[in-house]
Design a protein around this motif. Structure first.
Motif, short mmCIF file in Angstrom:
data_model
loop_
_atom_site.label_atom_id
_atom_site.label_comp_id
_atom_site.label_asym_id
_atom_site.label_seq_id
_atom_site.Cartn_x
_atom_site.Cartn_y
_atom_site.Cartn_z
N LEU A 1 0.83 -1.21 0.00
CA LEU A 1 0.00 0.00 0.00
C LEU A 1 0.86 1.26 0.00
CD1 LEU A 1 -3.06 -0.60 2.36
CD2 LEU A 1 -3.09 0.07 -0.05
N ARG A 2 1.89 1.29 0.82
CA ARG A 2 2.74 2.48 0.88
C ARG A 2 3.37 2.77 -0.48
NH1 ARG A 2 4.12 5.13 5.38
NH2 ARG A 2 3.29 4.34 7.35
N ARG A 3 3.90 1.74 -1.12
CA ARG A 3 4.55 1.96 -2.43
C ARG A 3 3.52 2.36 -3.49
NH1 ARG A 3 7.01 -2.96 -0.96
NH2 ARG A 3 5.97 -4.05 -2.69
N ALA A 4 2.38 1.66 -3.45
CA ALA A 4 1.35 1.95 -4.46
C ALA A 4 0.76 3.35 -4.27
CB ALA A 4 0.25 0.90 -4.39
N LEU A 5 0.57 3.75 -3.03
CA LEU A 5 -0.02 5.07 -2.77
C LEU A 5 0.91 6.19 -3.23
CD1 LEU A 5 -1.62 4.41 0.72
CD2 LEU A 5 -2.84 5.18 -1.32
N ARG A 6 2.21 6.00 -3.05
CA ARG A 6 3.12 7.04 -3.53
C ARG A 6 2.98 7.24 -5.03
NH1 ARG A 6 6.51 5.37 0.88
NH2 ARG A 6 7.33 3.60 -0.28
N CYS A 7 2.85 6.14 -5.75
CA CYS A 7 2.65 6.24 -7.20
C CYS A 7 1.28 6.85 -7.52
CB CYS A 7 2.76 4.86 -7.84
SG CYS A 7 4.40 4.10 -7.74
N LEU A 8 0.25 6.38 -6.85
CA LEU A 8 -1.11 6.86 -7.11
C LEU A 8 -1.21 8.36 -6.91
CD1 LEU A 8 -4.17 6.07 -7.59
CD2 LEU A 8 -4.35 6.07 -5.09
N LEU A 9 -0.67 8.87 -5.80
CA LEU A 9 -0.80 10.28 -5.49
C LEU A 9 0.11 11.14 -6.37
CD1 LEU A 9 -1.12 10.11 -1.61
CD2 LEU A 9 -2.92 10.39 -3.31
N ALA A 10 1.05 10.50 -7.06
CA ALA A 10 1.87 11.21 -8.05
C ALA A 10 1.27 11.07 -9.45
CB ALA A 10 3.30 10.67 -8.04
N GLU A 11 0.06 10.47 -9.54
CA GLU A 11 -0.64 10.22 -10.79
C GLU A 11 0.11 9.29 -11.73
OE1 GLU A 11 -1.74 14.01 -12.50
OE2 GLU A 11 -3.38 14.25 -11.06
N ASP A 12 0.88 8.38 -11.13
CA ASP A 12 1.64 7.39 -11.90
C ASP A 12 0.90 6.05 -11.81
OD1 ASP A 12 3.47 5.74 -13.10
OD2 ASP A 12 4.97 5.88 -11.51
N ILE A 13 -0.13 5.88 -12.63
CA ILE A 13 -0.93 4.65 -12.58
C ILE A 13 -0.12 3.45 -13.08
CG2 ILE A 13 -3.10 3.58 -13.24
CD1 ILE A 13 -3.30 6.06 -11.40
N PRO A 14 0.68 3.56 -14.14
CA PRO A 14 1.53 2.42 -14.50
C PRO A 14 2.45 2.00 -13.35
CG PRO A 14 1.46 3.99 -16.31
CD PRO A 14 0.79 4.64 -15.14
N GLY A 15 2.89 2.97 -12.53
CA GLY A 15 3.73 2.63 -11.38
C GLY A 15 2.99 1.80 -10.36
N VAL A 16 1.67 2.07 -10.18
CA VAL A 16 0.86 1.25 -9.27
C VAL A 16 0.83 -0.19 -9.77
CG1 VAL A 16 -1.41 0.93 -8.23
CG2 VAL A 16 -0.54 3.25 -8.62
N ARG A 17 0.66 -0.33 -11.09
CA ARG A 17 0.64 -1.67 -11.69
C ARG A 17 1.97 -2.39 -11.46
NH1 ARG A 17 -1.86 -6.28 -13.26
NH2 ARG A 17 -0.83 -7.23 -15.04
N GLU A 18 3.07 -1.68 -11.61
CA GLU A 18 4.38 -2.31 -11.42
C GLU A 18 4.56 -2.78 -9.97
OE1 GLU A 18 7.34 0.46 -12.64
OE2 GLU A 18 6.61 0.58 -14.72
N VAL A 19 4.10 -1.98 -9.03
CA VAL A 19 4.21 -2.37 -7.62
C VAL A 19 3.38 -3.63 -7.36
CG1 VAL A 19 3.67 -1.69 -5.25
CG2 VAL A 19 4.69 -0.04 -6.81
N TYR A 20 2.18 -3.69 -7.94
CA TYR A 20 1.31 -4.85 -7.74
C TYR A 20 1.95 -6.10 -8.35
CZ TYR A 20 -2.75 -7.92 -8.04
OH TYR A 20 -3.61 -8.99 -7.93
N VAL A 21 2.42 -5.99 -9.57
CA VAL A 21 3.03 -7.15 -10.24
C VAL A 21 4.24 -7.62 -9.45
CG1 VAL A 21 4.26 -7.91 -12.31
CG2 VAL A 21 2.17 -6.55 -12.53
N ALA A 22 5.07 -6.69 -9.00
CA ALA A 22 6.27 -7.08 -8.25
C ALA A 22 5.91 -7.82 -6.96
CB ALA A 22 7.10 -5.84 -7.92
N THR A 23 4.83 -7.38 -6.28
CA THR A 23 4.43 -8.03 -5.04
C THR A 23 3.88 -9.42 -5.30
OG1 THR A 23 3.88 -5.85 -4.14
CG2 THR A 23 3.05 -7.76 -2.96
#
Length: 804
Positions: free
Chosen positions: A627-649
């Motif tokens: 959640l912490r990693r994904a939220l940092r991406c989300l709040l920076a409007e980096d939706i592909p970054g959220v996907r990368e965090v999810y896939v990595a986990t």
């Protein structure tokens, strides 16, 4: 008069500890403020009780006399207090035990059955306080008058043990930090009982030599003192840690502490008494209490363990030694110097934590007639306000009301509005300073049965004096003793002031509770909050969330900080005079998930998480890390970054790269073995299945365990976290770690529980794409390059606040 109610009336300076016996002896240790010299006073006081009637003392005959006749040996005297209160007879005797026995004998005769404890008579019949509180209440004395926190002699000690069970493990090393800040270690010179006994004797000798006023450590009452007491009893060692009386640790009742193995009267059969340890002349302070109190108000700590908190608060040095808790003894046998450094770091951090967060309890002890160590773990309503109110009424010779259960009127509760969910940018927090206490003052709303008006007088005094303390703190030099003292006073006063509304609404729990007064405060609060939100909305902001602590809102893109401050000032001017609205902060972005559950990204600084949706002591660590990693991406409007965090986990889970502690839930057991076995045919629960699978059929209530779901649906159990760091996963070596967790179960948990916290920030299509299973990629997955977070307005302010 109001100052006497708040601070007491006896000017004796420098009291650092009070110990009283039921026979009317009190021992008072004072440290002279200017010289630091320690003095001891042995004084006499007359133990007392408050009774609703003299009927249970009528059997004393001529030995029961009015107080106006004057005290006489072997006599019990009574004084009728003024006013309509139920507890109206103040009775005193030479010896508290004899006085109690006389009441119990009379009650047994009246009821026709044995009565063995005053609690059996009920709070509406008798009020009995511990001897120290009797003495402090009647004398008007308080701790620490004219004494600075740094004038206390404080020491810290921390045990290192071969394991966590004192029935089978032992103490092999004790780390100490003295009043001068120097650290050292004491070590057992051998592996047998005599070596451990010598170590405990040396610990007691060091305490006597340093003669501290206060002994501190983190989780002191949860581990160190219970372990020490059990080992001393096993070894036949008399722990002479006090300044008077027989050696050994005494018990005092407490909501949190060691289980004594005795049932609680009136509670379920399996409920055990809990207690904390105490000694005459010194105060035992557990920094875990200060951490829990701090996190309750700030909600910003990564955990409650010593090492996590010390690092978060900047108390841990760069060379801080770290050793997994399970390996400390093994490391000691091969590298003792490393364990010595580790243990000395522990007591150094505990001392720093006690000073950084302990000022509020120190300041509370200047007000309330209670031992310092009791105020350090007391709740502000029953633990601070009740003693202040009782002292004030007795000072005025006024009868006290009995507890009332109420007339069935429900407490309406605080106002809370959620206006929008999802991600917003350019966020402002406007803080309403102590809204409910301010409304109590503004409209003079107090409990009906408080005929002296003590509660409102205390709130008035505390608010005014808190503002003065804050002003003195700001004017003092950073890091100075004057700044520290006044910041501590301000924090203590805030704790008490903010508990006043809760005190009103705690029907049946507090002596002057008044649900009707509490509901009137709530009604006024809803009106103020409604006005505040409507006026903000009129000025072009987007409201996100509002409650009694303040309002979060988003501002237009072209606004600057000056515009944000101007709007808050304009609205503040429209509120009732005693209600203060302040500009409290600004943030780059916010995820609004549910009421009081949100994530904030400051313009500069780490992510801020609030609410159990994002921070929970029970949550699996891997999910919160995601959640912490994904939220940092989300709040920076980096939706592909959220996907990368999810896939990595997901891939880390499927490759078993995550250690097993990362998927464990931290659970407190609330059923005994017998209770669970009775329920097991109808419902199976993972924590208890894990205990049974490990071969255990009995365990104490409240035991904390780490459990996980293993392959095949089995329940897995890991050793509990190290004793000084509850709630923190203990690192395991690769050889110790089974990594047999059910991978696909945790993949589902990741998506259905943790990823679901982001559902309101994305369109349904984007959410499906971001959290699509990486092991089964879609051939026609939409691109996320242009995806952006969304904000959904749930209701317009006018509709949400209608009738507020």
């Amino acid at each position: 008069m109001e100052d006497e109610w708040l601070w007491g009336w006896d000017p004796t300076p420098g009291i650092v500890s009070v110990w009283a016996e039921p026979d009317g002896r009190a021992f008072v240790w004072r440290r002279v403020p200017k010289t630091g010299e320690l003095l001891r006073e042995d004084v006499r006081f007359r133990p007392w009780l408050l009774l609703a009637s003299l009927e249970d003392l009528a059997h004393l005959g001529p030995r029961l006399r009015p107080e106006s006749d004057g005290p006489a040996r072997y006599r019990v005297t009574w004084q009728e207090l003024e006013g309509p209160g139920a507890l109206r007879y103040l009775v005193r005797g030479d010896d508290g035990r004899a006085l109690t026995s006389a009441v119990l004998e009379g009650a047994s005769r009246r009821l026709g059955q044995p009565v063995s404890h005053l609690k059996e008579l009920g709070a509406n019949t008798v009020l009995a306080l511990p001897p120290e509180e009797q003495y402090l209440t009647m004398s008007g004395r308080t701790y620490f008058r004219d004494l600075a926190f740094d004038a206390l002699r404080r020491m810290q000690f921390d045990l290192e043990t071969t394991g966590l069970d004192p029935a089978h493990h032992r103490v092999f090393l004790v780390a100490l930090r003295g009043p001068d800040g120097a650290t050292e270690t004491l070590e057992a010179q051998g592996d047998d009982d005599s070596a451990e006994a010598d170590l405990l004797y040396h610990l007691a000798e060091r305490v006597r030599a340093w003669d501290p006023d206060v002994i501190e450590n983190h989780n002191l009452h949860g581990f160190d003192l219970p372990f020490l007491a059990r080992r001393a009893r096993h070894l036949g060692v008399s722990l002479a840690l006090g300044r008077a009386g027989a050696p050994g640790l005494r018990h005092r009742p407490s909501a949190r502490g060691a289980a004594l193995g005795r049932p609680v009267p009136g509670a379920p059969p399996d409920a055990m008494r809990r207690a904390r340890y105490t000694v005459p002349g010194r105060e035992f302070i557990d920094t875990l209490d200060a951490v829990l109190r701090h996190d309750f108000s700030t909600r910003d700590l990564p955990g409650h363990g010593l090492k996590a908190v010390a690092k978060h608060l900047g108390l841990a040095g760069p060379e801080r030694e770290h050793i997994p808790g399970a390996r400390v003894y093994d490391v000691f046998r091969t590298d003792p110097a490393r364990v010595r450094r580790y243990a000395r770091d522990d007591v150094t951090e505990a001392g720093g934590l006690a000073r950084l967060l302990g000022g509020a309890a120190f300041a509370l002890a200047r007000m309330a007639p209670r031992r310092y160590e009791r105020l350090a773990d007391a709740g502000p309503a029953t633990g601070v306000l009740d003693p202040l109110l009782v002292r004030a009424y007795l000072r005025e010779g006024a009868a006290l009301p009995a507890h009332q259960e109420g007339d069935g009127t429900p407490h309406s509760g605080a106002a809370l509005h959620l206006f929008a969910t999802g991600v917003a940018r350019r966020i402002v927090k406007a803080d309403v300073a102590s809204l409910y206490p301010s409304l109590m003052r503004q409209y003079r709303i107090g409990p009906k049965r408080d005929r002296l008006g003590v509660l409102l007088a205390l709130v008035d005094r505390l608010v005014d004096q808190r503002l003065a303390a804050k002003g003195r703190a700001r004017a003092a030099a950073p890091g100075s003793q004057e700044r520290f003292t006044n910041e501590a006073l301000s924090a203590a006063m805030k704790i008490v002031v903010n508990s006043a509304y809760g005190y009103l609404g705690a029907v049946g729990l507090t002596r002057f509770s008044d649900v009707h007064a509490a509901n009137e405060v709530t009604r006024q609060g809803r009106e103020v909050l409604g006005l505040l939100c409507r006026e903000l909305a009129r000025r072009g902001v987007t409201l996100l969330e509002a409650d009694t602590d303040g309002v979060y809102f988003a501002v237009p893109e072209d606004w600057r900080e000056a515009d944000e401050r101007r709007v808050v000032s304009e609205v503040a001017a429209l509120l009732p005079p005693r209600v203060q609205l302040e500009f409290d902060g600004r943030y780059a972005a916010m995820l609004s998930h549910e009421p009081k559950n949100y994530a904030l990204q400051p313009y500069d600084g780490p992510l801020v998480l609030r609410g159990v949706a994002f921070r929970s002591s029970r949550a699996e660590p891997f999910g919160e890390a995601f959640l912490r990693r994904a939220l940092r991406c989300l709040l920076a409007e980096d939706i592909p970054g959220v996907r990368e965090v999810y896939v990595a986990t997901v891939m880390a889970l499927r490759r078993r790269e995550l250690p097993t502690p990362e998927v464990c839930a931290h659970v407190r057991l609330t059923k005994t073995g017998a209770q669970y076995l009775a329920l097991r045919p109808r419902r199976r629960e993972l924590p208890y299945e894990a205990m049974l699978a490990s071969g255990r059929k009995e365990w104490p209530l409240g035991e904390q365990v780490r459990v996980y779901r293993a392959v095949g649906g089995r329940a897995g159990l890991l050793p509990i976290p190290e004793a000084d760091d509850p709630g923190t996963a203990r690192p395991l070596s690769r050889e110790e770690d089974p990594r047999d967790y059910d991978v696909e179960y945790y993949v589902r948990l990741l998506r259905e529980t943790f990823a679901a916290r982001l559902v309101r920030a994305l369109t349904p299509e984007d959410f499906r794409t971001v959290f699509d299973d990486p092991g089964q990629p879609s051939l026609f997955a939409p691109s996320l390059e242009d995806a952006k977070p969304i904000l959904t307005v749930l209701t317009e302010p006018a509709a949400a606040l209608e009738g507020a």
